[in-house]
Design an enzyme around this catalytic site. Structure first.
Site, short mmCIF file in Angstrom:
data_model
loop_
_atom_site.label_atom_id
_atom_site.label_comp_id
_atom_site.label_asym_id
_atom_site.label_seq_id
_atom_site.Cartn_x
_atom_site.Cartn_y
_atom_site.Cartn_z
N ARG A 276 -38.17 1.19 15.36
CA ARG A 276 -38.35 2.32 14.44
C ARG A 276 -39.81 2.76 14.28
O ARG A 276 -40.10 3.96 14.31
CB ARG A 276 -37.82 1.91 13.06
CG ARG A 276 -37.89 3.01 12.04
CD ARG A 276 -37.58 2.49 10.63
NE ARG A 276 -36.51 1.56 10.57
CZ ARG A 276 -35.23 1.86 10.33
NH1 ARG A 276 -34.89 3.11 10.09
NH2 ARG A 276 -34.31 0.92 10.31
N ARG A 312 -27.70 8.48 9.62
CA ARG A 312 -28.40 7.58 8.70
C ARG A 312 -28.18 7.90 7.21
O ARG A 312 -27.93 6.99 6.44
CB ARG A 312 -29.90 7.53 9.03
CG ARG A 312 -30.20 7.11 10.47
CD ARG A 312 -31.66 6.77 10.71
NE ARG A 312 -32.02 5.58 9.97
CZ ARG A 312 -32.70 5.58 8.86
NH1 ARG A 312 -33.17 6.71 8.36
NH2 ARG A 312 -32.93 4.46 8.23
N CYS A 342 -15.90 17.50 8.50
CA CYS A 342 -14.88 17.42 7.46
C CYS A 342 -14.83 16.02 6.85
O CYS A 342 -13.87 15.27 7.04
CB CYS A 342 -13.52 17.82 8.03
SG CYS A 342 -13.58 19.48 8.66
N TYR A 371 -32.97 5.82 15.74
CA TYR A 371 -31.60 5.69 15.21
C TYR A 371 -31.03 7.06 14.83
O TYR A 371 -30.25 7.17 13.89
CB TYR A 371 -31.57 4.70 14.03
CG TYR A 371 -32.17 3.36 14.38
CD1 TYR A 371 -31.53 2.52 15.29
CD2 TYR A 371 -33.39 2.95 13.86
CE1 TYR A 371 -32.08 1.31 15.65
CE2 TYR A 371 -33.95 1.72 14.21
CZ TYR A 371 -33.29 0.91 15.11
OH TYR A 371 -33.85 -0.29 15.46
N1 LLP Z 1 -34.77 -6.69 17.47
C1 LLP Z 1 -33.50 -6.90 17.12
C2 LLP Z 1 -32.84 -8.13 17.51
C3 LLP Z 1 -32.82 -5.92 16.35
O1 LLP Z 1 -31.55 -6.14 15.99
C4 LLP Z 1 -33.49 -4.74 15.97
C5 LLP Z 1 -32.81 -3.71 15.18
C6 LLP Z 1 -34.82 -4.56 16.39
C7 LLP Z 1 -35.44 -5.57 17.13
C8 LLP Z 1 -35.61 -3.34 16.07
O2 LLP Z 1 -35.83 -3.21 14.70
P1 LLP Z 1 -36.76 -2.05 14.14
O3 LLP Z 1 -38.19 -2.36 14.53
O4 LLP Z 1 -36.31 -0.76 14.72
O5 LLP Z 1 -36.54 -2.10 12.68
N2 LLP Z 1 -29.47 1.84 12.52
C9 LLP Z 1 -30.35 1.33 11.48
C10 LLP Z 1 -31.26 0.26 12.00
C11 LLP Z 1 -30.55 -0.88 12.67
C12 LLP Z 1 -31.48 -1.90 13.28
C13 LLP Z 1 -30.76 -2.86 14.13
N3 LLP Z 1 -31.58 -3.83 14.80
C14 LLP Z 1 -31.09 2.48 10.84
O6 LLP Z 1 -30.87 3.63 11.22
O7 LLP Z 1 -31.85 2.28 9.90
#
Ligand code: LLP
Length: 418
Positions: A276, A312, A342, A371
């Site tokens: 992210r 989101r 809908c 995301y």
């Molecule tokens: N590593 C692992 C094992 C993960 O499961 C994730 C994210 C990351 C790294 C990366 O995390 P980040 O730096 O992006 O926070 N769909 C949700 C977020 C789900 C994250 C899942 N795992 C949203 O839109 O907020």
């Protein structure tokens, strides 16, 4: 300076006029800034210890053009499926810089990753370890493995994106870790290379990271003392961003300083999996207002983007700033900003203050580069938003919008229904 700024009162992505771009590619579309991707990745590279593997989490934004942009900067990849692995490789990320995470890897996906020769498998259970061992032995190779530890730390984030508590499906519980490492050491198809932790996403304070990292470092030293080959420490991703302009969210430098404090005096090769914090600020979702609907108690802006394009807000009550593409001096109004789907959940924002807006006006959702497109669907038989990458004054459609006919063609009618 943000790559998304107003020039002549029109929002630009780098040097590209977004109103003109909307006319060229039609709305809704995601627009990514290559300069921002490079800048965000560069911030991690500059701040983290030299030689750290920064394995960008492909799930945040797996567009090939995005991956290629990051690959050119030296990014590795954190993948969670055979599909993401293939994308990372196709984008030019060396297998030796790819880690494979996820709680449910199939034997076929393991085989694919072993054939590619990836850097490391992050294994999340003894059951998975046994399958990986068998797959590796059948191929006559040895799988490099870190076990993902669940440190039982609450990341203080939304319940749907916290992963490091005892109730979560992720990782191996800390009290079971020693036994799991002993088991791993006994398997001929497994080579222990390190330890892994990831406690959640959109984490807005450093304390939970620090607590988790300290637990994992202590365990790693312990395991080393028992003779295990713990060379690498994979500290996962999870660093949040300030979606609502919240100045308290730590930046990459503060995160890295904390990491350095925790690692001081320990000799591990660190791995990071940010998603992210690299991709979100690099993307907008641009949408056009279809209708303004004046109900007795509220005014709705009905957009041509829906929860199928940007899930989101519906899934996590997430906040995305919404701005007008053409700046205006019109008086402020309050709107419920909604999509055309809908479902009552197809709401991007309630009571959001925006300058008075009319049908045909363009709006942009900020910080939508992570995301967003990766979680899009074709719900309501709506082809998800197109994706555009901008670099300077150049732009390119990096994923065209599927047509209704494309969607139609993906279904089959069985003979017995013809
Ligand atoms: N590593 C692992 C094992 C993960 O499961 C994730 C994210 C990351 C790294 C990366 O995390 P980040 O730096 O992006 O926070 N769909 C949700 C977020 C789900 C994250 C899942 N795992 C949203 O839109 O907020």
């Amino acid at each position: 300076m943000s790559a998304f700024a107003y020039r002549n009162r029109i929002l630009h992505a780098e040097d590209v006029d977004l109103a003109q771009l909307a006319d060229s590619v039609a709305t809704p579309f995601y627009c990514y800034s290559a300069a921002t991707l490079v800048e965000r990745f560069g911030a991690f590279r500059a701040a983290l210890p030299d030689g750290a593997l920064i394995a960008y989490a492909v799930k945040a934004n797996g567009n090939l053009a995005v991956l290629r942009t990051l690959a050119a900067e030296g990014a590795g990849a954190d993948v969670v499926s055979g599909g993401e692995l293939k994308k990372a490789l196709a984008a030019g990320i060396a297998a030796s810089r790819i880690v494979f995470s996820g709680v449910g890897k199939s034997a076929a996906e393991m085989a694919l990753a072993l054939e590619a020769g990836i850097h490391q498998f992050n294994v999340e259970s003894e059951a998975e370890l046994a399958v990986l061992d068998a797959v590796a032995r059948a191929k006559g190779v040895v799988a490099p493995v870190a076990l993902r530890i669940n440190p039982d730390i609450d990341a203080g984030t939304h319940a749907k994106i916290t992963t490091g508590t005892a109730a979560s499906k992720f990782g191996i519980a800390l009290p079971q870790a020693r036994e799991a490492y002993a088991r791993a050491a006994s398997l001929a198809g497994i080579a222990i290379v390190g330890i892994d932790v990831h406690i959640g996403s959109q984490i807005a304070t450093l304390a939970p990271f620090q607590a988790a990292f300290r637990r994992v470092v202590a365990l790693a030293e312990d395991l080393r003392a028992q003779g295990h080959g713990i060379a690498r420490l994979d500290l996962g991703g999870g660093l949040g961003i300030a979606y609502a302009g919240d100045a308290a969210v730590p930046n990459v430098d503060e995160y890295a300083a904390m990491v350095r404090r925790v690692l001081e005096g320990h000799d591990f090769a660190p791995v990071f999996e940010p998603g992210r914090a690299i991709a979100a600020p690099a993307g907008l979702l641009v949408s056009r207002v279809l209708y303004v609907k004046h109900a007795p108690e509220r005014t709705f802006l009905i957009l041509d983007a829906g929860m199928n394009d940007l899930l989101r807000p519906a899934l996590y009550e997430a906040h995305h700033a919404i701005v007008r593409v053409r700046a205006t001096d019109a008086p402020a109004r309050r709107y419920d900003v909604v999509g055309p789907i809908c479902e009552s959940a197809d709401v991007f924002a309630r009571d959001r203050e925006l300058p008075q807006t009319e049908a045909g006006d363009l709006v942009a959702f900020l910080d939508a580069g992570a995301y967003g497109a990766t979680m899009a669907s074709a719900y309501n038989a709506r082809p998800p938003a197109a994706e555009v990458l901008v670099k300077g004054e150049r732009w390119s459609v990096v994923r065209p919008r599927l047509t209704d006919d494309d969607l139609l063609a993906s279904d089959r009618i069985p003979d017995w229904l013809r």
